[in-house]
Design a protein around this motif. Structure first.
Motif, PDB file in Angstrom:
ATOM      1  N   HIS A 145      -4.666  14.437   0.648  1.00  0.00           N
ATOM      2  CA  HIS A 145      -4.695  14.172  -0.793  1.00  0.00           C
ATOM      3  C   HIS A 145      -5.560  15.200  -1.509  1.00  0.00           C
ATOM      4  O   HIS A 145      -6.506  15.746  -0.936  1.00  0.00           O
TER       5      HIS A 145
ATOM      6  N   TYR B 254       0.809  -1.217   0.000  1.00  0.00           N
ATOM      7  CA  TYR B 254       0.000   0.000   0.000  1.00  0.00           C
ATOM      8  C   TYR B 254       0.848   1.275   0.000  1.00  0.00           C
ATOM      9  O   TYR B 254       0.314   2.374  -0.055  1.00  0.00           O
ATOM     10  N   ASN B 255       2.150   1.127   0.071  1.00  0.00           N
ATOM     11  CA  ASN B 255       3.034   2.299   0.024  1.00  0.00           C
ATOM     12  C   ASN B 255       3.214   2.780  -1.406  1.00  0.00           C
ATOM     13  O   ASN B 255       3.113   2.003  -2.358  1.00  0.00           O
ATOM     14  N   ASP B 256       3.493   4.086  -1.543  1.00  0.00           N
ATOM     15  CA  ASP B 256       3.844   4.626  -2.851  1.00  0.00           C
ATOM     16  C   ASP B 256       5.169   5.371  -2.731  1.00  0.00           C
ATOM     17  O   ASP B 256       5.874   5.263  -1.722  1.00  0.00           O
TER      18      ASP B 256
ATOM     19  N   THR C 257       0.644   9.136  -7.965  1.00  0.00           N
ATOM     20  CA  THR C 257       1.209   8.001  -7.230  1.00  0.00           C
ATOM     21  C   THR C 257       2.678   7.801  -7.584  1.00  0.00           C
ATOM     22  O   THR C 257       3.529   7.560  -6.717  1.00  0.00           O
TER      23      THR C 257
ATOM     24  N   SER D 257       2.274  16.066 -10.486  1.00  0.00           N
ATOM     25  CA  SER D 257       1.288  15.212 -11.158  1.00  0.00           C
ATOM     26  C   SER D 257       0.952  15.742 -12.542  1.00  0.00           C
ATOM     27  O   SER D 257       0.885  14.979 -13.521  1.00  0.00           O
TER      28      SER D 257
ATOM     29  N   GLN E  77      -4.339  10.523 -11.188  1.00  0.00           N
ATOM     30  CA  GLN E  77      -4.078   9.830  -9.930  1.00  0.00           C
ATOM     31  C   GLN E  77      -2.845   8.934 -10.047  1.00  0.00           C
ATOM     32  O   GLN E  77      -2.002   8.897  -9.140  1.00  0.00           O
ATOM     33  N   LEU E  78      -2.713   8.229 -11.159  1.00  0.00           N
ATOM     34  CA  LEU E  78      -1.549   7.364 -11.368  1.00  0.00           C
ATOM     35  C   LEU E  78      -0.269   8.188 -11.422  1.00  0.00           C
ATOM     36  O   LEU E  78       0.746   7.825 -10.812  1.00  0.00           O
TER      37      LEU E  78
ATOM     38  N   GLU F 265      -6.989  11.769  -5.166  1.00  0.00           N
ATOM     39  CA  GLU F 265      -8.159  10.897  -5.092  1.00  0.00           C
ATOM     40  C   GLU F 265      -9.173  11.320  -6.139  1.00  0.00           C
ATOM     41  O   GLU F 265      -9.404  12.514  -6.356  1.00  0.00           O
TER      42      GLU F 265
ATOM     43  N   PHE G 234       9.324   1.382  -7.640  1.00  0.00           N
ATOM     44  CA  PHE G 234       8.942   2.770  -7.885  1.00  0.00           C
ATOM     45  C   PHE G 234       9.686   3.280  -9.122  1.00  0.00           C
ATOM     46  O   PHE G 234      10.836   3.727  -9.026  1.00  0.00           O
TER      47      PHE G 234
ATOM     48  N   GLY H  58      -0.443  12.599  -3.589  1.00  0.00           N
ATOM     49  CA  GLY H  58      -1.683  11.848  -3.447  1.00  0.00           C
ATOM     50  C   GLY H  58      -2.849  12.540  -4.141  1.00  0.00           C
ATOM     51  O   GLY H  58      -3.122  13.712  -3.889  1.00  0.00           O
TER      52      GLY H  58
ATOM     53  N   ARG I 173       6.060   8.124  -1.942  1.00  0.00           N
ATOM     54  CA  ARG I 173       6.272   9.085  -0.865  1.00  0.00           C
ATOM     55  C   ARG I 173       7.265   8.583   0.180  1.00  0.00           C
ATOM     56  O   ARG I 173       7.910   9.379   0.860  1.00  0.00           O
TER      57      ARG I 173
END
Length: 510
Positions: A395, A85-87, A418, A501, A414-415, A425, A120, A423, A89
């Motif tokens: 987020h 669940y980590n990205d 990530t 982003s 969103q991708l 949503e 990553f 973040g 960040r």
């Protein structure tokens, strides 16, 4: 303007040797042992020894005396456990903490060692950005003492020079310059970054830039005519020149317009201070509200990134809607009936919902302009609702209109977020979010905000902008980004979202 200078091969260098004597300390991002990420050749065995002595090296930043690295100082900054669940960040945070610790230790010539990590794909870029973020000093401090807090910065990832890695470093420097501009505007206090002062700062920032043009509207009569809702918000501030509303338009054009395939139009909320107006904020809720200009700051920052990286396929128009929502004898008040640029009448219901008013007329103007542009996409970027923060924490909320949603835009954004450690949503605007903005009294086309609404407040704000902006039935892509929870509040520095982003999604990077 006191500038933080980042220039490759002048004070930032790509290094292939962690023992280079030009540095006074090495920062290493430490991955979990089970990830089997290769360590720099000279210090692999040293790391294995100290990890056996103290398992805490995988939990907190530590500083070690090490003869195998520049300066004899090794700062180890662990990512901690990396789960599904980590990205990215976790890399940003580790690099930022490591650089912060190095500065605290007295390093002025740090060398950051980053490794390629397959989990990553943009990990090297994110790590460098995290370290650069730690080097940021707020503008008002720099203006008192313009000395950089570092002399030389090295970045190590490979034992041999690598052209691909040089592009990563160049991207990081350009993005950080854009984020510095954004943080300076967003984080500047209400006087240092009053509307007039923002205009001066932006002009100075783009002074020697040939691919960006600047237009400023500051005549109150013209603003009243062309941006009547913005003018209403600004009324109580108009008697003080530096606080009067300004509409600042920036336009990036590449050198060869024949190569342009997409037009981005960004409208940013630039409320330099929001007292709430006649519906005054209470219980100390004004503290930190000077960050209400973070949307406009991000618009300027995105165009800064474009001016440096020069994407040949993009034309970008950015509008900074700058005003101050003051309290005074000429404050706009609830129950007023205003006529927007679109011709729709709008009933004021809460003067603390000023952000949508600040942007509304610009959105309509840009929706008309979009008809003449190639493949346009309109964005609004704003710290607009506390509801977005309640829903999504730190987020950003991304809301597409029907046209943007058909392209799956918000999910792609969103991708990108990530991958770059921002973040995002996805929030869906539905028919009720438009309908709730319809006027209740005879003669009202729209209301500013439905004060009886019990939920969906960030979505209905997007619905208002869609309706007042003439985008309800128009086949023009539009996305509203509510960054109220992600822009950063004191004592933290501004985050400069969503520049990373947007740059990734729209292929601004080299």
């Amino acid at each position: 303007m006191a500038e933080i200078k980042f220039k490759l091969y002048e004070n930032i260098f790509i290094e292939t040797n962690v023992q280079n004597p030009d540095y006074d300390g090495v920062i290493l991002i430490l991955y979990p042992e089970e990830k089997n990420v290769p360590k720099p050749r000279h210090i692999g065995s040293f790391l294995d020894k100290i990890a056996a002595i103290d398992k805490h090296v995988h939990k907190a930043v530590t500083l070690w005396n090490c003869d195998y690295v520049s300066g004899g100082r090794l700062i180890i900054s662990p990512t901690g456990k990396i789960g599904p669940y980590n990205d990215a960040r976790v890399l940003r945070d580790a690099a930022k903490k490591g650089m912060t610790r190095a500065l605290e230790a007295g390093c002025r010539k740090p060398l950051l060692a980053v490794q390629n990590f397959v989990d990553f794909p943009e990990g090297e870029l994110v790590s460098i950005l995290g370290a650069l973020e730690a080097l940021y000093t707020p503008l008002q401090i720099r203006e008192r003492d313009p000395t950089n807090n570092f002399i030389r910065l090295g970045i190590h990832a490979h034992e041999k020079a690598d052209e691909k890695f040089e592009k990563v470093v160049r991207n990081a420097i350009a993005l950080e310059k854009a984020r510095i501009l954004t943080r300076d505007i967003a984080g500047g206090d209400p006087e240092r970054m009053a509307p007039g002062k923002i205009v001066e700062y932006v002009k100075d920032s783009f002074r020697d830039v040939s691919n960006v043009s600047i237009n400023v509207m500051d005549d109150p009569k013209k603003i009243q005519k062309e941006y009547p809702l913005l003018a209403a918000v600004s009324r109580a501030a108009n008697h003080i020149d530096r606080h009067r509303a300004r509409v600042l338009t920036l336009e990036y054009k590449p050198s060869d317009l024949a190569r342009v395939t997409d037009t981005l139009i960004l409208v940013g909320k630039g409320v330099t201070y929001d007292t709430g107006g006649a519906d005054v904020k209470i219980s100390g809720r004004m503290a930190g509200i000077s960050r209400d200009k973070s949307g406009a700051a991000a618009v300027a920052g995105f165009i800064k990134a474009c001016s440096i990286l020069k994407p040949p396929h993009l034309k970008v128009i950015g509008v900074l809607c700058l005003c101050r929502n003051s309290i005074g004898e000429d404050s706009y008040v609830a129950d007023e009936l205003l006529v927007s640029r679109s011709g729709k009448t709008v009933r004021v219901t809460n003067t603390d919902a000023e952000g949508r008013f600040a942007m509304a007329d610009s959105v309509f103007k840009m929706s008309e302009l979009a008809d003449k542009e190639l493949n346009p996409h309109i964005y609004t970027i704003a710290t607009l609702t506390g509801h977005a923060k309640l829903c999504y924490g730190s987020h950003s909320a991304a809301m597409d209109n029907h046209s943007a949603r058909s392209m799956n835009h918000a999910t792609r954004l969103q991708l990108s977020g990530t991958l770059l450690g921002e973040g995002v949503e996805v929030s869906v605007v539905r028919s009720e979010d438009l309908a709730v903005n319809v006027g209740k009294c005879k003669g009202d086309d729209l209301i500013q905000v439905d004060m009886e609404a019990k939920g969906r407040n960030h979505q209905l704000a997007a619905g208002f902008l869609i309706k007042v902006g003439g985008l309800e039935d128009k086949n023009v892509r539009y996305t509203h980004l509510d960054i109220a929870g992600s822009a950063g509040m004191p004592p933290e520095e501004p985050t400069a979202v969503p520049i990373l982003s947007l740059c990734h999604l729209h292929k601004v990077l080299l």
